[in-house]
Write a protein that holds these residues in place. Structure first.
Motif, PDB file in Angstrom:
ATOM      1  N   PRO A  89       0.821  -1.202   0.000  1.00 40.27           N
ATOM      2  CA  PRO A  89       0.000   0.000   0.000  1.00 40.27           C
ATOM      3  C   PRO A  89       0.864   1.264   0.000  1.00 40.27           C
ATOM      4  N   ALA A  90       0.371   2.291  -0.593  1.00 39.54           N
ATOM      5  CA  ALA A  90       1.092   3.552  -0.662  1.00 39.54           C
ATOM      6  C   ALA A  90       1.098   4.208   0.719  1.00 39.54           C
ATOM      7  N   MET A  91       2.142   4.946   0.978  1.00 39.32           N
ATOM      8  CA  MET A  91       2.258   5.647   2.261  1.00 39.32           C
ATOM      9  C   MET A  91       1.278   6.825   2.281  1.00 39.32           C
ATOM     10  N   MET A  92       0.593   6.963   3.367  1.00 36.78           N
ATOM     11  CA  MET A  92      -0.367   8.057   3.510  1.00 36.78           C
ATOM     12  C   MET A  92       0.337   9.213   4.198  1.00 36.78           C
ATOM     13  N   GLN A  93       0.146  10.412   3.697  1.00 38.45           N
ATOM     14  CA  GLN A  93       0.731  11.578   4.328  1.00 38.45           C
ATOM     15  C   GLN A  93      -0.300  12.245   5.221  1.00 38.45           C
ATOM     16  N   ASP A  94       0.097  12.519   6.439  1.00 41.75           N
ATOM     17  CA  ASP A  94      -0.792  13.215   7.373  1.00 41.75           C
ATOM     18  C   ASP A  94      -0.542  14.706   7.265  1.00 41.75           C
TER      19      ASP A  94
END
Length: 96
Positions: A89-94
C-alpha cells in the motif's frame, strides 16, 4: 522422396477412413424397357455404424483434450515465475 511417399500413404489412408464415414449415397438410374422408362433408386448406408463413429470421435476428443492439457500445464503452470510484483500500500501523508 521417402517423406513424400509417407505423406501420400497417410493422406490416402485418411481419405479412405473419411469415405467410410460419409452419409448414405443415393443414386437414380433410368432403365429403358420397351416404351416405359423405369426409374430405380439405390441407397447405400455407411460402412461403419453410427455408434462406432461417435465412439471414435469421443476418444479422439479425449486424446486431444489430454494433449492440450499437458502442453498448457508444461507451458503455463510449470513455467518459472519471474518478476513477481507484490502489492504494497502507498504511504499516507498526514497533513495535520
Amino acid at each position: 522422396m521417402q517423406i513424400f511417399k509417407r505423406k501420400a500413404f497417410y493422406f490416402a489412408l485418411l481419405i479412405v477412413l473419411l469415405s467410410m464415414c460419409l452419409d448414405e449415397t443415393e443414386a437414380r438410374r433410368k432403365i429403358l424397357r420397351g416404351r416405359r422408362t423405369v426409374t430405380r433408386t439405390y441407397k447405400r448406408g455407411t460402412i461403419i455404424p453410427a455408434w462406432a463413429i461417435i465412439t471414435v470421435i469421443g476418444i479422439a476428443y479425449l486424446i486431444v483434450g489430454g494433449l492440450t492439457y499437458l502442453v498448457l500445464r508444461k507451458t503455463v503452470l510449470q513455467a518459472p515465475i519471474e518478476n513477481v510484483n507484490s502489492y504494497t500500500p502507498a504511504m499516507m501523508q498526514d497533513d495535520s
